[in-house]
Design a protein around this motif. Structure first.
Motif, PDB file in Angstrom:
ATOM      1  N   ASP A 116      29.372  20.676  29.105  1.00 30.88           N
ATOM      2  CA  ASP A 116      30.592  19.946  29.462  1.00 30.88           C
ATOM      3  C   ASP A 116      30.365  18.444  29.579  1.00 30.88           C
ATOM      4  O   ASP A 116      31.271  17.689  29.916  1.00 30.88           O
ATOM      5  CB  ASP A 116      31.192  20.487  30.763  1.00 30.88           C
ATOM      6  N   GLY A 117      29.144  17.985  29.291  1.00 34.72           N
ATOM      7  CA  GLY A 117      28.864  16.562  29.406  1.00 34.72           C
ATOM      8  C   GLY A 117      29.423  15.744  28.265  1.00 34.72           C
ATOM      9  O   GLY A 117      29.358  14.515  28.288  1.00 34.72           O
ATOM     10  N   LEU A 118      29.980  16.404  27.257  1.00 36.48           N
ATOM     11  CA  LEU A 118      30.463  15.702  26.077  1.00 36.48           C
ATOM     12  C   LEU A 118      31.966  15.427  26.102  1.00 36.48           C
ATOM     13  O   LEU A 118      32.497  14.857  25.160  1.00 36.48           O
ATOM     14  CB  LEU A 118      30.114  16.515  24.827  1.00 36.48           C
ATOM     15  N   VAL A 119      32.655  15.845  27.162  1.00 34.97           N
ATOM     16  CA  VAL A 119      34.097  15.599  27.257  1.00 34.97           C
ATOM     17  C   VAL A 119      34.378  14.787  28.517  1.00 34.97           C
ATOM     18  O   VAL A 119      33.597  14.810  29.467  1.00 34.97           O
ATOM     19  CB  VAL A 119      34.897  16.927  27.274  1.00 34.97           C
ATOM     20  N   PRO A 120      35.488  14.044  28.550  1.00 32.85           N
ATOM     21  CA  PRO A 120      35.814  13.233  29.723  1.00 32.85           C
ATOM     22  C   PRO A 120      35.901  14.085  30.991  1.00 32.85           C
ATOM     23  O   PRO A 120      36.418  15.203  30.965  1.00 32.85           O
ATOM     24  CB  PRO A 120      37.184  12.648  29.364  1.00 32.85           C
ATOM     25  N   PRO A 121      35.388  13.573  32.123  1.00 30.29           N
ATOM     26  CA  PRO A 121      35.380  14.331  33.390  1.00 30.29           C
ATOM     27  C   PRO A 121      36.713  14.970  33.789  1.00 30.29           C
ATOM     28  O   PRO A 121      36.715  16.111  34.259  1.00 30.29           O
ATOM     29  CB  PRO A 121      34.931  13.287  34.418  1.00 30.29           C
ATOM     30  N   PRO A 122      37.866  14.284  33.597  1.00 31.71           N
ATOM     31  CA  PRO A 122      39.128  14.894  34.057  1.00 31.71           C
ATOM     32  C   PRO A 122      39.466  16.234  33.393  1.00 31.71           C
ATOM     33  O   PRO A 122      40.237  17.015  33.948  1.00 31.71           O
ATOM     34  CB  PRO A 122      40.179  13.830  33.710  1.00 31.71           C
ATOM     35  N   ARG A 124      36.942  18.378  31.912  1.00 31.39           N
ATOM     36  CA  ARG A 124      35.764  19.235  31.747  1.00 31.39           C
ATOM     37  C   ARG A 124      36.035  20.652  32.249  1.00 31.39           C
ATOM     38  O   ARG A 124      35.735  21.632  31.571  1.00 31.39           O
ATOM     39  CB  ARG A 124      34.570  18.642  32.502  1.00 31.39           C
ATOM     40  N   HIS A 125      36.585  20.748  33.454  1.00 27.22           N
ATOM     41  CA  HIS A 125      36.886  22.044  34.055  1.00 27.22           C
ATOM     42  C   HIS A 125      37.801  22.848  33.132  1.00 27.22           C
ATOM     43  O   HIS A 125      37.558  24.027  32.852  1.00 27.22           O
ATOM     44  CB  HIS A 125      37.545  21.792  35.417  1.00 27.22           C
ATOM     45  N   PHE A 126      38.839  22.171  32.641  1.00 29.32           N
ATOM     46  CA  PHE A 126      39.824  22.827  31.780  1.00 29.32           C
ATOM     47  C   PHE A 126      39.180  23.373  30.511  1.00 29.32           C
ATOM     48  O   PHE A 126      39.384  24.537  30.141  1.00 29.32           O
ATOM     49  CB  PHE A 126      40.938  21.842  31.424  1.00 29.32           C
ATOM     50  N   PHE A 127      38.400  22.545  29.815  1.00 28.33           N
ATOM     51  CA  PHE A 127      37.843  22.973  28.541  1.00 28.33           C
ATOM     52  C   PHE A 127      36.761  24.041  28.688  1.00 28.33           C
ATOM     53  O   PHE A 127      36.632  24.916  27.828  1.00 28.33           O
ATOM     54  CB  PHE A 127      37.317  21.778  27.740  1.00 28.33           C
ATOM     55  N   ILE A 128      35.995  23.986  29.776  1.00 27.62           N
ATOM     56  CA  ILE A 128      35.010  25.045  29.999  1.00 27.62           C
ATOM     57  C   ILE A 128      35.731  26.380  30.213  1.00 27.62           C
ATOM     58  O   ILE A 128      35.371  27.406  29.623  1.00 27.62           O
ATOM     59  CB  ILE A 128      34.110  24.725  31.205  1.00 27.62           C
ATOM     60  N   GLU A 129      36.764  26.371  31.023  1.00 24.57           N
ATOM     61  CA  GLU A 129      37.556  27.590  31.231  1.00 24.57           C
ATOM     62  C   GLU A 129      38.153  28.073  29.910  1.00 24.57           C
ATOM     63  O   GLU A 129      38.123  29.266  29.597  1.00 24.57           O
ATOM     64  CB  GLU A 129      38.683  27.327  32.225  1.00 24.57           C
ATOM     65  N   ARG A 130      38.699  27.146  29.139  1.00 22.53           N
ATOM     66  CA  ARG A 130      39.355  27.523  27.885  1.00 22.53           C
ATOM     67  C   ARG A 130      38.377  28.177  26.919  1.00 22.53           C
ATOM     68  O   ARG A 130      38.680  29.212  26.318  1.00 22.53           O
ATOM     69  CB  ARG A 130      39.996  26.296  27.223  1.00 22.53           C
ATOM     70  N   GLU A 131      37.187  27.575  26.774  1.00 20.94           N
ATOM     71  CA  GLU A 131      36.215  28.134  25.834  1.00 20.94           C
ATOM     72  C   GLU A 131      35.696  29.491  26.301  1.00 20.94           C
ATOM     73  O   GLU A 131      35.491  30.396  25.493  1.00 20.94           O
ATOM     74  CB  GLU A 131      35.043  27.165  25.618  1.00 20.94           C
ATOM     75  N   ILE A 132      35.470  29.632  27.607  1.00 23.61           N
ATOM     76  CA  ILE A 132      34.973  30.904  28.131  1.00 23.61           C
ATOM     77  C   ILE A 132      35.977  32.021  27.850  1.00 23.61           C
ATOM     78  O   ILE A 132      35.617  33.104  27.373  1.00 23.61           O
ATOM     79  CB  ILE A 132      34.692  30.800  29.647  1.00 23.61           C
ATOM     80  N   ALA A 133      37.250  31.765  28.148  1.00 23.69           N
ATOM     81  CA  ALA A 133      38.283  32.780  27.919  1.00 23.69           C
ATOM     82  C   ALA A 133      38.439  33.084  26.431  1.00 23.69           C
ATOM     83  O   ALA A 133      38.601  34.250  26.033  1.00 23.69           O
ATOM     84  CB  ALA A 133      39.609  32.307  28.504  1.00 23.69           C
ATOM     85  N   ASN A 134      38.372  32.050  25.597  1.00 21.11           N
ATOM     86  CA  ASN A 134      38.534  32.252  24.162  1.00 21.11           C
ATOM     87  C   ASN A 134      37.342  33.009  23.570  1.00 21.11           C
ATOM     88  O   ASN A 134      37.518  33.903  22.741  1.00 21.11           O
ATOM     89  CB  ASN A 134      38.714  30.904  23.465  1.00 21.11           C
TER      90      ASN A 134
END
Length: 329
Positions: A116-122, A124-134
């Motif tokens: 998650d270090g490659l996306v803006p902090p605001p 990060r939580h969202f995209f990690i959740e999105r990828e895990i679910a996908n």
């Protein structure tokens, strides 16, 4: 993302604000949405919903394997889960992933690590959740039954309300972990997949290679320039830009070198173009423009602007106003 936003009371225009995506494009399967535009919509959604826990899980669970087109067929036709993972990671640029993903084997365990270090902090939580679910939805499809990981490691703290994670009730989840990862037994990678078809996989992989080649032929530097010019907040560092383009930092550096340029050179050119645009059309002070372009202070920006144009930002703005007045006379 827009569907989930609307369901949570966020109007479509608010979801798309600043992204350059026309509302009509949402129903157009042939429309092309850039990574930076997707990132902007995600930022709008996260901001409007107060970064609600489980927001990314809800979005990620709605992305079926068929949305990946030919890559989805290649995954489905892979002989084993290990080979499917290899195909998915090899053509990661053809997926919707906004985070770095790699496979890490450690004894009897294997981890699909999400960086998650490659996306803006605001977001990060969202995209990690999105990828895990996908990823879990994809695994359920290609395995032919619900896939249950050994463990889920998440870097962020445990939310006060666990309801959003009910979909993972059957999976032990470690919050505050050193990394984000889907963990399973290494032996699972060797299991055969029910719809394995070597011929189909080879044909689909060939198409995936062609898709990547077309993107490269279109000019990678041009894609980076567009990203830098359209980035909604300042200038992204190289790691963030690489993530938005679905490549590693090393790949970004290599591709730009092949085209005879560098990230630093493209950033400099983008800062020049954006500075000229803001001085000519936007009522911002020099200090504000310096911050927007990622400079440490106004003095650094003024030195750079003088190098580009031979004039200070103030003198350039004054001359622009005069030229505009003459044009209207």
């Amino acid at each position: 993302m827009v569907d989930v936003g609307v369901e949570r009371g966020v109007p479509v225009p608010a979801c798309l604000d600043g992204s350059g995506v026309d509302e009509n494009a949402l129903a157009d399967d042939a429309a092309h949405v850039r990574a930076w535009q997707e990132l902007t919509v995600a930022q709008n959604l996260v901001r409007a919903t107060g970064d609600a826990p489980g927001l990314g899980l809800e979005v990620g669970s709605r992305i079926p394997l068929r949305k990946y087109s030919v890559l989805g067929f290649a995954l489905l036709a892979s002989p084993t889960l290990r080979e499917a993972a290899a195909v998915g990671l090899r053509y990661l640029e053809l997926t919707f992933a906004m985070v770095g993903i790699h496979l890490q084997e450690d004894g009897n365990e294997v981890r699909l690590v999400l960086d998650d270090g490659l996306v803006p902090p605001p977001v990060r939580h969202f995209f990690i959740e999105r990828e895990i679910a996908n990823i879990r939805a994809i695994l359920d499809t290609i395995v032919g039954r619900p896939f249950t990981p050994l463990r889920l490691d998440l870097r962020f703290p445990q939310p006060e309300k666990s309801a959003p994670y009910e979909a993972f009730d059957d999976v032990p989840t470690a919050f505050g972990a050193p990394r984000n990862a889907i963990v399973t037994l290494a032996a699972v990678l060797e299991q055969s997949l029910p719809q394995a078809d070597q011929r189909t996989m080879q044909v689909c992989e060939r198409e995936c290679r062609l898709l990547l080649a077309r993107r490269t032929d279109a000019g990678f530097a041009a894609r980076v320039r567009e990203l830098l010019m359209q980035w909604p907040d300042g200038i992204p560092d190289m790691g963030v830009a690489a993530a938005a383009l679905h490549v590693s930092t090393r790949t970004l550096h290599r591709r730009l070198a092949v085209e005879g340029t560098s990230y630093r050179r493209l950033v400099d050119a983008a800062r020049h173009a954006r500075a000229v645009e803001m001085l000519s059309t936007v009522g911002l002070g020099v200090d504000q423009i310096a911050v927007r372009l990622g400079y440490a202070d106004a003095a650094a920006f003024i030195r750079a602007f003088r190098r580009w144009t031979g004039a200070t930002p103030g003198a350039y703005r004054t001359q622009s106003v005069r030229n505009l007045s003459r044009a209207h006379e």
